[in-house]
Design an enzyme around this catalytic site. Sequence first.
Site, PDB file in Angstrom:
ATOM      1  N   SER A   1       0.812  -1.209   0.000  1.00 35.19           N
ATOM      2  CA  SER A   1       0.000   0.000   0.000  1.00 35.19           C
ATOM      3  C   SER A   1       0.847   1.261   0.000  1.00 35.19           C
ATOM      4  O   SER A   1       1.930   1.309   0.589  1.00 35.19           O
ATOM      5  CB  SER A   1      -0.904   0.002   1.240  1.00 35.19           C
ATOM      6  OG  SER A   1      -1.611   1.225   1.354  1.00 35.19           O
TER       7      SER A   1
ATOM      8  N   TYR B   1      -2.564   4.953  -4.082  1.00 30.93           N
ATOM      9  CA  TYR B   1      -3.561   5.978  -3.779  1.00 30.93           C
ATOM     10  C   TYR B   1      -3.064   7.279  -4.393  1.00 30.93           C
ATOM     11  O   TYR B   1      -1.935   7.700  -4.115  1.00 30.93           O
ATOM     12  CB  TYR B   1      -3.709   6.182  -2.272  1.00 30.93           C
ATOM     13  CG  TYR B   1      -4.382   5.074  -1.525  1.00 30.93           C
ATOM     14  CD1 TYR B   1      -5.767   5.054  -1.372  1.00 30.93           C
ATOM     15  CD2 TYR B   1      -3.646   4.060  -0.928  1.00 30.93           C
ATOM     16  CE1 TYR B   1      -6.398   4.052  -0.660  1.00 30.93           C
ATOM     17  CE2 TYR B   1      -4.262   3.048  -0.212  1.00 30.93           C
ATOM     18  CZ  TYR B   1      -5.642   3.054  -0.079  1.00 30.93           C
ATOM     19  OH  TYR B   1      -6.257   2.056   0.625  1.00 30.93           O
TER      20      TYR B   1
ATOM     21  N   THR C   1      -6.147   2.297  -6.585  1.00 30.97           N
ATOM     22  CA  THR C   1      -7.304   2.202  -5.701  1.00 30.97           C
ATOM     23  C   THR C   1      -8.287   3.310  -6.053  1.00 30.97           C
ATOM     24  O   THR C   1      -7.979   4.491  -5.909  1.00 30.97           O
ATOM     25  CB  THR C   1      -6.877   2.328  -4.231  1.00 30.97           C
ATOM     26  OG1 THR C   1      -5.883   1.354  -3.956  1.00 30.97           O
ATOM     27  CG2 THR C   1      -8.058   2.121  -3.305  1.00 30.97           C
TER      28      THR C   1
ATOM     29  N   LYS D   1      -8.668  -1.206  -8.684  1.00 29.94           N
ATOM     30  CA  LYS D   1      -9.268  -1.853  -7.517  1.00 29.94           C
ATOM     31  C   LYS D   1     -10.456  -1.048  -7.019  1.00 29.94           C
ATOM     32  O   LYS D   1     -10.420   0.175  -6.984  1.00 29.94           O
ATOM     33  CB  LYS D   1      -8.229  -1.985  -6.401  1.00 29.94           C
ATOM     34  CG  LYS D   1      -8.742  -2.582  -5.105  1.00 29.94           C
ATOM     35  CD  LYS D   1      -7.633  -2.662  -4.081  1.00 29.94           C
ATOM     36  CE  LYS D   1      -8.093  -3.305  -2.783  1.00 29.94           C
ATOM     37  NZ  LYS D   1      -9.004  -2.441  -2.008  1.00 29.94           N
TER      38      LYS D   1
ATOM     39  N   HIS E   1     -13.488  -2.863  -0.469  1.00 33.21           N
ATOM     40  CA  HIS E   1     -12.531  -2.418   0.540  1.00 33.21           C
ATOM     41  C   HIS E   1     -12.815  -3.073   1.882  1.00 33.21           C
ATOM     42  O   HIS E   1     -12.635  -2.469   2.950  1.00 33.21           O
ATOM     43  CB  HIS E   1     -12.550  -0.892   0.674  1.00 33.21           C
ATOM     44  CG  HIS E   1     -11.188  -0.286   0.846  1.00 33.21           C
ATOM     45  ND1 HIS E   1     -10.441   0.174  -0.210  1.00 33.21           N
ATOM     46  CD2 HIS E   1     -10.424  -0.087   1.951  1.00 33.21           C
ATOM     47  CE1 HIS E   1      -9.285   0.646   0.240  1.00 33.21           C
ATOM     48  NE2 HIS E   1      -9.254   0.489   1.554  1.00 33.21           N
TER      49      HIS E   1
END
Length: 356
Positions: free
Chosen positions: A111, A134, A160, A223, A247
């Site tokens: 992440s 992100y 994401t 995603k 999520h």
Amino acid sequence: MQRPSPPFFNLLELEALAAKVIAQPALDYIARGAGDEQTLRENRTAFSRAFVDQRILSGTVVQSLDTHILGSQARAPIMVSAMAAHGLVHADAESATARGAEAFGTLLGVSTVATQSLEQIAAASPGDKWFQCYLTRDSGFNRELLQRAKAAGYKAIVLTADVTVGGNREHDLRNNLRLPTPGNFLDPQGHRLPLDLSFDSSIGLASLDFVREHSGGLPLVVKGVTTAADARALLQHGVEGIQVSNHGGRQLDGTPAAFDSLQRVAAEVRGRVPLIFDSGIRRGLDVFKAIAAGADLVAVGRPILYGLALDGWQGVRAVLEQLETELRVVMQLSGCATLANIRDTPLLHGPLAGNR
């Protein structure tokens, strides 16, 4: 296989075991969902509404579960989902998770908001890794992060798309939770970068072009897909993979179970790009059903952190081994020797059968 201490016999037991070693605010951050947690509950119960059409006298024995996807490979169709802040549960943070994933033989999702930096995690193990991106409000930082992922050897970018704002996680508000600054948001001296690193609320299809432009030709997975309409738009935009996910019930409460969404998205995609699935996986039977419903790869989240908390990298490996062992049992008993056989196995749908 080696078990962490204390032992566990299925992944449903892990949360209670991990609760003994994880501080309550951190446990709430990991385990709980958004709002009234309707979607969190549905992610589990949806699997109970699908049944395996078992075949006998097949004369077959389960074979290799090797899975090849977007230039990466795994010994089973199971990967470690990207999750924030592994340092909440273990001092070695994502480095230990990387070691556990590599010891099992699968790929690791990393992440943007990991405790450690992209480079630290890449150096922790030689196993394949995908970078879950992100997009922040600072485009220069976004560009640099994508370039760093490519330089560090990551094999794919997972954009994401379902976090344009944080979900309504009331337990975190009640606990006044303050996460440590992610490693990617620190300068070489360990100070927080003086940038606006909050989530970009305006991401759209044009954001895919930005990611492609700056990620050096890495495959792009999106995603957070839960509808056929979004899957159709992404296919038209040429993405290399789609990740069906809500999520883990942590973002928009009141949406359908991810497993129900998977079946709709798979009907739209029809095998044109790989489908990755997450949200609610706790048993090898869940993995089987997800593959039968159209997934090519299943990503596991919360149980990985519980295993990490209990026994470090060996706990991560044990979680993955438990899922593979259960999957092999289900395959043998259902007459499926290969992953292709699972995909040819129809799922029967009926009334809620209760929690397993």
